[in-house]
Design an enzyme around this catalytic site. Structure first.
Site, PDB file in Angstrom:
ATOM      1  N   ASP A  85      12.230  -9.774  -0.422  1.00 16.35           N
ATOM      2  CA  ASP A  85      11.077  -9.258   0.306  1.00 16.35           C
ATOM      3  C   ASP A  85       9.857 -10.055  -0.117  1.00 16.35           C
ATOM      4  OD1 ASP A  85       9.596  -7.340   1.969  1.00 16.35           O
ATOM      5  OD2 ASP A  85       8.774  -6.634   0.064  1.00 16.35           O
ATOM      6  N   GLU A 125      13.398 -11.504   5.302  1.00 12.76           N
ATOM      7  CA  GLU A 125      12.867 -10.887   6.516  1.00 12.76           C
ATOM      8  C   GLU A 125      12.175 -11.933   7.365  1.00 12.76           C
ATOM      9  OE1 GLU A 125      10.314  -6.859   7.707  1.00 12.76           O
ATOM     10  OE2 GLU A 125      10.266  -7.670   5.679  1.00 12.76           O
ATOM     11  N   ASP A 181       8.487  -2.336  -2.678  1.00 16.48           N
ATOM     12  CA  ASP A 181       8.980  -3.694  -2.468  1.00 16.48           C
ATOM     13  C   ASP A 181      10.449  -3.834  -2.850  1.00 16.48           C
ATOM     14  OD1 ASP A 181       6.416  -4.439  -1.635  1.00 16.48           O
ATOM     15  OD2 ASP A 181       5.785  -4.842  -3.693  1.00 16.48           O
TER      16      ASP A 181
END
Length: 397
Positions: free
Chosen positions: A191, A275, A355
């Site tokens: 992330d 992502e 996170d």
């Protein structure tokens, strides 16, 4: 796989002048070809073929008094400059007709001698790497090269670049085979963020170096000094060069950080999932400076090509996947998750770091997509119905 290997060049004063002539001639040929095609389009004439354009702006132009100086540089430089124009037009047409995916590409535009970056490209018949380590460029000479590593194979082409800081580089195009690393059982989800640059699914947090922020004070001082110099003066040119060198140092530091981190992650993990962030959209918000300073796109691109080279699996998760709001334990989705919320408690009782939870969800989503792509069952298999379940017999009604 095709890779680029960049090396620093140290040309002599005479070679700098010869390279400046080559930069100028390549730019002139490119602009002449673009102007002729624009005039033909404005006059309703058919599209000029590549061979006819080359005869007009190179072969015939060398015989004219106003373009006779084109013969002072290698013809390879001129042909490759015109080839860049052909590629630019084909890319533009493919983008307009929809054959090229991705963002729309604008039409080719004229090159300026005031551009901060100047470059020429040569194929094998225009350069040669000497046995003693110098780079021979046609009609320029043998240029000293700082070899930081050996070339894995013979280069097919080289691009000589002068950047805004006045540095010269040779960028070799190399055909190299994939170097598959030994298999490992570890897989990881990443992330990306601003407080921490990268948060992994195993709980590790990589600090954000904030390279531009750390150099902001020095850049501000140099920019102020530049603004006080008289335009066109030698002192302004010196101040402009200092600003360019400071920005180049920031760029080099960011690239070095991204290379080291991406290499470590690819080496230690068999699969890497990230992502798919909309960086261009985030760059239009109030966090634009921090987003640009982080350099997410550069880092993700390095992960992608290194995974392909070293035999690792790399995938991007859909940008609309609710990785931060999804509970990695029970699978419930929170109604809202403002950016100031860094930890939250799910109704199931699980306490999440925002996170780390997002990285765990990215890993799970990546594994699910990979399993489905490899032939896994998307739906659960059919099973015999329990006798106590409601049936479809008429007696039930």
């Amino acid at each position: 796989m095709r890779l680029r290997y960049n090396f620093r060049l140290h040309p002599s004063p005479g070679q700098r002048q010869a390279l400046a002539r080559a930069f100028g001639c390549a730019r002139t040929v490119y602009n002449d070809g673009l102007r002729i095609r624009r005039e033909a389009h404005a006059g309703g004439l058919p599209y000029i073929k590549d061979t006819d354009l080359q005869k007009a702006v190179i072969t015939a132009a060398k015989k004219r008094p106003d373009r006779a100086w084109l013969g002072e540089v290698s013809s390879v430089v001129l042909v490759q400059a015109l080839g860049d124009l052909h590629v630019a037009f084909r890319t533009f047409f493919a983008s307009v007709t929809g054959k090229r995916k991705g963002r729309k590409v604008a039409a080719p535009r004229f090159r300026s001698r005031k551009d901060s970056r100047q470059a020429i490209r040569l194929t094998r018949n225009g350069f040669l790497v000497r046995p003693h380590g110098r780079l021979y460029v046609a009609k320029v000479g043998e240029i000293e090269v700082v070899w930081s590593r050996e070339l894995p194979s013979e280069p097919s082409s080289v691009t000589v670049v002068k950047d805004s800081a006045g540095r010269y580089f040779a960028s070799f195009v190399i055909e190299t085979a994939d170097q598959v690393l030994p298999q490992t059982a570890s897989e990881i989800g990443i992330d990306l963020g601003l407080t921490h640059f990268a948060i992994t699914s195993d709980g590790r947090k990589v600090a954000n170096p904030r390279i531009l922020r750390r150099a902001a004070k020095r850049l501000r001082t140099l920019q102020k000094a530049l603004s006080r110099k008289e335009k066109g003066s030698a002192n302004r040119a010196k101040a402009k060069l200092k600003v360019a060198k400071a920005h180049a140092r920031v760029t080099d530091t960011r690239r070095d950080f991204a290379h080291k981190l991406s290499t470590t992650l690819i080496r230690d993990n068999q699969a890497v999932y990230v992502e798919d962030l909309a960086v261009s959209g985030l760059a239009r918000t109030k966090l634009a400076r921090s987003v640009h300073d982080a350099g997410w796109s550069q880092f993700v691109s390095m992960l992608e090509y290194k995974a392909r080279r070293y035999g690792r699996h790399f995938a991007k998760i859909d940008r609309w996947f609710p990785s931060s709001k999804l509970c990695s334990v029970c699978g419930s989705i929170a109604t809202s998750m403002p950016l100031n919320v860094r930890s939250w408690i799910c109704p199931c009782g699980a306490v999440h770091d925002r996170d780390v939870n997002a990285a765990i969800n990215i890993l799970a989503a990546g594994r699910a997509d990979r399993l489905n792509a490899c032939g896994g069952d998307v739906r659960p298999p059919l099973a015999v119905a329990d006798a106590r379940e409601a049936g479809t017999h008429r007696s039930v009604a």
